[in-house]
Motif scaffolding. Structure first.
Motif, PDB file in Angstrom:
ATOM      1  N   HIS A 142     -29.950 -14.941 -11.663  1.00 13.92           N
ATOM      2  CA  HIS A 142     -31.313 -15.418 -11.899  1.00 13.92           C
ATOM      3  C   HIS A 142     -31.970 -14.751 -13.113  1.00 13.92           C
ATOM      4  O   HIS A 142     -32.873 -15.328 -13.709  1.00 13.92           O
ATOM      5  CB  HIS A 142     -32.158 -15.283 -10.631  1.00 13.92           C
ATOM      6  CG  HIS A 142     -31.790 -16.319  -9.620  1.00 13.92           C
ATOM      7  ND1 HIS A 142     -30.716 -16.191  -8.776  1.00 13.92           N
ATOM      8  CD2 HIS A 142     -32.332 -17.535  -9.357  1.00 13.92           C
ATOM      9  CE1 HIS A 142     -30.613 -17.273  -8.022  1.00 13.92           C
ATOM     10  NE2 HIS A 142     -31.586 -18.106  -8.353  1.00 13.92           N
ATOM     11  N   VAL A 143     -31.495 -13.576 -13.483  1.00 18.18           N
ATOM     12  CA  VAL A 143     -31.926 -12.981 -14.748  1.00 18.18           C
ATOM     13  C   VAL A 143     -31.321 -13.802 -15.889  1.00 18.18           C
ATOM     14  O   VAL A 143     -32.014 -14.177 -16.846  1.00 18.18           O
ATOM     15  CB  VAL A 143     -31.522 -11.492 -14.853  1.00 18.18           C
ATOM     16  CG1 VAL A 143     -31.674 -10.982 -16.281  1.00 18.18           C
ATOM     17  CG2 VAL A 143     -32.354 -10.639 -13.888  1.00 18.18           C
ATOM     18  N   ALA A 144     -30.037 -14.114 -15.756  1.00 16.45           N
ATOM     19  CA  ALA A 144     -29.345 -14.893 -16.795  1.00 16.45           C
ATOM     20  C   ALA A 144     -29.956 -16.289 -16.954  1.00 16.45           C
ATOM     21  O   ALA A 144     -30.035 -16.807 -18.068  1.00 16.45           O
ATOM     22  CB  ALA A 144     -27.855 -15.001 -16.471  1.00 16.45           C
ATOM     23  N   SER A 145     -30.424 -16.886 -15.854  1.00 16.11           N
ATOM     24  CA  SER A 145     -31.010 -18.233 -15.935  1.00 16.11           C
ATOM     25  C   SER A 145     -32.425 -18.218 -16.494  1.00 16.11           C
ATOM     26  O   SER A 145     -32.980 -19.265 -16.804  1.00 16.11           O
ATOM     27  CB  SER A 145     -31.018 -18.890 -14.550  1.00 16.11           C
ATOM     28  OG  SER A 145     -32.057 -18.334 -13.748  1.00 16.11           O
ATOM     29  N   GLY A 146     -33.012 -17.037 -16.590  1.00 11.51           N
ATOM     30  CA  GLY A 146     -34.369 -16.923 -17.117  1.00 11.51           C
ATOM     31  C   GLY A 146     -35.456 -16.984 -16.064  1.00 11.51           C
ATOM     32  O   GLY A 146     -36.639 -16.921 -16.395  1.00 11.51           O
ATOM     33  N   GLU A 147     -35.093 -17.102 -14.777  1.00 11.69           N
ATOM     34  CA  GLU A 147     -36.111 -17.124 -13.716  1.00 11.69           C
ATOM     35  C   GLU A 147     -36.694 -15.741 -13.459  1.00 11.69           C
ATOM     36  O   GLU A 147     -37.872 -15.602 -13.164  1.00 11.69           O
ATOM     37  CB  GLU A 147     -35.511 -17.655 -12.407  1.00 11.69           C
ATOM     38  CG  GLU A 147     -35.339 -19.153 -12.362  1.00 11.69           C
ATOM     39  CD  GLU A 147     -34.867 -19.577 -10.984  1.00 11.69           C
ATOM     40  OE1 GLU A 147     -35.725 -19.850 -10.125  1.00 11.69           O
ATOM     41  OE2 GLU A 147     -33.639 -19.618 -10.765  1.00 11.69           O
ATOM     42  N   LEU A 148     -35.830 -14.726 -13.539  1.00  6.40           N
ATOM     43  CA  LEU A 148     -36.268 -13.352 -13.299  1.00  6.40           C
ATOM     44  C   LEU A 148     -36.371 -12.603 -14.621  1.00  6.40           C
ATOM     45  O   LEU A 148     -35.638 -12.893 -15.576  1.00  6.40           O
ATOM     46  CB  LEU A 148     -35.287 -12.622 -12.375  1.00  6.40           C
ATOM     47  CG  LEU A 148     -35.205 -13.117 -10.933  1.00  6.40           C
ATOM     48  CD1 LEU A 148     -34.128 -12.368 -10.170  1.00  6.40           C
ATOM     49  CD2 LEU A 148     -36.544 -12.976 -10.219  1.00  6.40           C
ATOM     50  N   ALA A 149     -37.257 -11.619 -14.646  1.00  6.08           N
ATOM     51  CA  ALA A 149     -37.444 -10.796 -15.844  1.00  6.08           C
ATOM     52  C   ALA A 149     -36.144 -10.080 -16.188  1.00  6.08           C
ATOM     53  O   ALA A 149     -35.361  -9.738 -15.294  1.00  6.08           O
ATOM     54  CB  ALA A 149     -38.552  -9.774 -15.600  1.00  6.08           C
ATOM     55  N   PRO A 150     -35.891  -9.842 -17.472  1.00  6.54           N
ATOM     56  CA  PRO A 150     -34.661  -9.163 -17.886  1.00  6.54           C
ATOM     57  C   PRO A 150     -34.741  -7.660 -17.593  1.00  6.54           C
ATOM     58  O   PRO A 150     -34.891  -6.831 -18.492  1.00  6.54           O
ATOM     59  CB  PRO A 150     -34.582  -9.457 -19.386  1.00  6.54           C
ATOM     60  CG  PRO A 150     -36.002  -9.648 -19.806  1.00  6.54           C
ATOM     61  CD  PRO A 150     -36.700 -10.273 -18.628  1.00  6.54           C
ATOM     62  N   LEU A 151     -34.665  -7.339 -16.321  1.00  5.60           N
ATOM     63  CA  LEU A 151     -34.721  -5.955 -15.846  1.00  5.60           C
ATOM     64  C   LEU A 151     -33.422  -5.629 -15.129  1.00  5.60           C
ATOM     65  O   LEU A 151     -32.760  -6.521 -14.600  1.00  5.60           O
ATOM     66  CB  LEU A 151     -35.899  -5.783 -14.871  1.00  5.60           C
ATOM     67  CG  LEU A 151     -37.298  -6.054 -15.423  1.00  5.60           C
ATOM     68  CD1 LEU A 151     -38.307  -6.114 -14.283  1.00  5.60           C
ATOM     69  CD2 LEU A 151     -37.682  -4.975 -16.425  1.00  5.60           C
ATOM     70  N   PRO A 152     -33.058  -4.349 -15.054  1.00  7.21           N
ATOM     71  CA  PRO A 152     -31.867  -3.979 -14.287  1.00  7.21           C
ATOM     72  C   PRO A 152     -32.024  -4.385 -12.814  1.00  7.21           C
ATOM     73  O   PRO A 152     -33.125  -4.329 -12.254  1.00  7.21           O
ATOM     74  CB  PRO A 152     -31.803  -2.454 -14.426  1.00  7.21           C
ATOM     75  CG  PRO A 152     -32.648  -2.136 -15.618  1.00  7.21           C
ATOM     76  CD  PRO A 152     -33.699  -3.203 -15.696  1.00  7.21           C
ATOM     77  N   ALA A 153     -30.919  -4.773 -12.201  1.00  9.82           N
ATOM     78  CA  ALA A 153     -30.943  -5.226 -10.803  1.00  9.82           C
ATOM     79  C   ALA A 153     -31.604  -4.218  -9.857  1.00  9.82           C
ATOM     80  O   ALA A 153     -32.408  -4.619  -9.002  1.00  9.82           O
ATOM     81  CB  ALA A 153     -29.534  -5.576 -10.332  1.00  9.82           C
TER      82      ALA A 153
END
Length: 196
Positions: A142-153
């Motif tokens: 979901h980070v890769a899809s752009g839904e979630l902020a680009p933060l560490p898991a």
């Protein structure tokens, strides 16, 4: 599975069921080998054989319920249609678990379990790896899809679960939080902190 193994598993279940009942009624102070023997009908020798110590019983009980909680959270996360729905679902699943299983939740949020988890974090993570791996995969996707902020898991996990755990602890210890209000208001605020 042999008959002996089945008997051993049944004994472990009896002990853990009795231990949770005792914990719910008397707290950690009432949780003794003698109390478990009386409540379960399992001999003290059998308790020591399966768990090693009273501390071993508490840790096994915590791992049992942590596994159940994580199982519910992962199912909610992976079955949700999108990241926003998953955040809502995780908040509801966690607080619903706390409401439905208050004795187990109180144990999972206790100082004893916290201390053990902090001291043996690698071992605990390893024992729950099958349940935790899908969470990291889900976050990364979901980070890769752009839904979630680009933060560490781990940071996303903390931003989602941190407020939920704090509300659960407060409800379990003080009782001045309305879980329905928390379920209504937390998802939007958490979503703002993790959305892209």
């Amino acid at each position: 599975m042999s008959t002996k193994q089945k008997r051993g598993e049944a004994t472990v279940e009896q002990v853990l069921d009795a231990a949770l009942r005792i914990y719910g009624e008397s707290g950690e102070g009432g949780l003794t080998v003698e109390a478990i023997t009386r409540a379960s009908g399992v001999s003290s020798g059998s308790i020591y054989h399966h768990f090693g110590s009273m501390h071993g019983v508490v840790l096994a009980l915590a791992e049992r319920w942590l596994g159940r909680l994580l199982g519910e959270l992962v199912t909610t996360l992976t079955e949700a249609s999108g990241a926003r729905a998953a955040v809502d679902g995780v908040v509801h699943a966690y607080l619903g678990f706390v409401r439905t299983h208050p004795d187990a939740a109180r144990l999972l949020h206790s100082a004893t379990v916290d201390k053990h988890t902090m001291a043996a974090v690698e071992k605990v993570r390893d024992s729950q790896e099958a349940r935790l791996s899908p969470v990291a995969v889900w976050i990364d996707a979901h980070v890769a899809s752009g839904e979630l902020a680009p933060l560490p898991a781990p940071l996303i996990e903390s931003l989602v679960l941190g407020p939920v755990v704090a509300v659960a602890r407060r409800w379990l210890s003080i009782g001045d939080v309305d879980l329905d209000v928390a379920m209504d208001s937390l998802p939007e605020r958490i979503w703002r902190s993790v959305s892209a």
